[in-house]
Write a protein that holds these residues in place. Sequence first.
Motif, short mmCIF file in Angstrom:
data_model
loop_
_atom_site.label_atom_id
_atom_site.label_comp_id
_atom_site.label_asym_id
_atom_site.label_seq_id
_atom_site.Cartn_x
_atom_site.Cartn_y
_atom_site.Cartn_z
N VAL A 137 80.20 43.53 48.09
CA VAL A 137 80.04 43.93 46.69
C VAL A 137 78.65 43.52 46.22
N TYR A 138 77.97 44.43 45.57
CA TYR A 138 76.63 44.19 45.03
C TYR A 138 76.73 44.33 43.51
N VAL A 139 76.44 43.24 42.82
CA VAL A 139 76.52 43.26 41.35
C VAL A 139 75.12 43.18 40.79
N THR A 140 74.77 44.12 39.95
CA THR A 140 73.45 44.06 39.32
C THR A 140 73.61 44.09 37.81
N PRO A 141 73.29 42.98 37.16
CA PRO A 141 73.36 42.96 35.69
C PRO A 141 72.14 43.69 35.11
N PHE A 142 72.31 44.21 33.91
CA PHE A 142 71.17 44.82 33.22
C PHE A 142 71.32 44.59 31.73
N GLU A 165 67.33 52.53 37.60
CA GLU A 165 67.19 53.77 38.37
C GLU A 165 66.64 53.47 39.76
N ASP A 166 65.67 52.56 39.83
CA ASP A 166 65.11 52.18 41.13
C ASP A 166 66.15 51.41 41.96
N THR A 167 66.94 50.60 41.28
CA THR A 167 68.00 49.87 41.99
C THR A 167 69.02 50.86 42.55
N ASP A 168 69.33 51.88 41.77
CA ASP A 168 70.27 52.91 42.23
C ASP A 168 69.75 53.59 43.50
N ALA A 169 68.45 53.87 43.52
CA ALA A 169 67.85 54.50 44.71
C ALA A 169 67.87 53.54 45.90
N LEU A 170 67.66 52.27 45.62
CA LEU A 170 67.69 51.25 46.68
C LEU A 170 69.10 51.16 47.29
N VAL A 171 70.09 51.20 46.42
CA VAL A 171 71.49 51.15 46.89
C VAL A 171 71.80 52.39 47.72
N SER A 214 67.92 42.68 52.83
CA SER A 214 68.76 42.06 53.86
C SER A 214 70.15 41.80 53.31
N ALA A 215 70.20 41.33 52.07
CA ALA A 215 71.49 41.04 51.43
C ALA A 215 72.30 42.33 51.25
N LEU A 216 71.61 43.40 50.90
CA LEU A 216 72.30 44.68 50.71
C LEU A 216 72.98 45.17 51.99
N LEU A 217 72.42 44.81 53.13
CA LEU A 217 72.97 45.28 54.40
C LEU A 217 74.27 44.58 54.77
#
Lengths: 212, 78
Positions: free
Chosen positions: A104-109, A120-126, A97-100
């Motif tokens: 800006v979406y920040v994902t730390p790793f 990689e899964d986050t990339d597919a989700l984006v 819901s937040a992605l919609l």
Amino acid sequence: MILVCGGIKGGVGKTTVATNLAVMRSLTGSDVLLVDGDPQGTASGFAAVREEVLANCGFTTIKLSGNAVKTDVKRLAEKYDDVIIDVGGTDSIAQRSALLIADVYVTPFKPSSFDLWAIEDTDALVADAKAFNENLKAICILNMADSQGKDNSDAADIVEKMQNLSYQNTPLGSRKAFRNAASSGLSVIELKPRDEKAIAEIQAVYNSIYLV
Amino acid sequence: MAIRLKPKTADEFVSQAAAVSVTEPKAVEIKDPEVKFVVRIPRELVEAIDSDRTSHPPKQSRNSWIIQAVVNQLKKVN
């Protein structure tokens, strides 16, 4: 701007980034809404401690879950200058819901193999989210970076190959100052004694998001 | 690797969330004759304690801090 600190891996520093940016943004005079979309409620806990320590948190914090992360934030965003959403490290309804609604979406790793698999899964989700949120800007930053060694650059090399996440070269080191600040309800820029390296790192993250 | 179905709508995208919902906790009765009691704590209280514990890492004794957190939360509830 609606900023989302997300990702589908826990313990990578989403809340640390979200709370530090919320404080830094509010210190510029911006009216900030911090949305705690993580069932663990760590961002809310941070705000509660901050309220106790400073008597005035400086920004508004609410807890939302599920679809409300989209519907309520869309409604509330008009009333605030900035919204920062912290979502839990799972592929949840709140995360999607937040992605919609994110600008800006920040994902730390972290520079570990487990985190790199998750990215990689986050990339597919984006990728899926971008089909419904065309203007979504998704970036990933290295957190808890090692002070020495080649792991950081190796991890960055892998992440730079992602198609939907942009690697932002503003790493945050594995510093005690971030942990100490969080437990005191403070941003690392407010912590005494000052950790200039930690401050410079979070300032670089802030600048790359808000001052571009 | 799991097969990813491309969502056709935003609603479908959201509904494809993979997170597993947490099952309802159940009270467990201890059969040991020396320990015979049932603890029933509201889930919200446990979450609040866990949240406090996470945001305030213990400095000296983890156990004493947890007890203190329980006491603090109970005071707030009452």
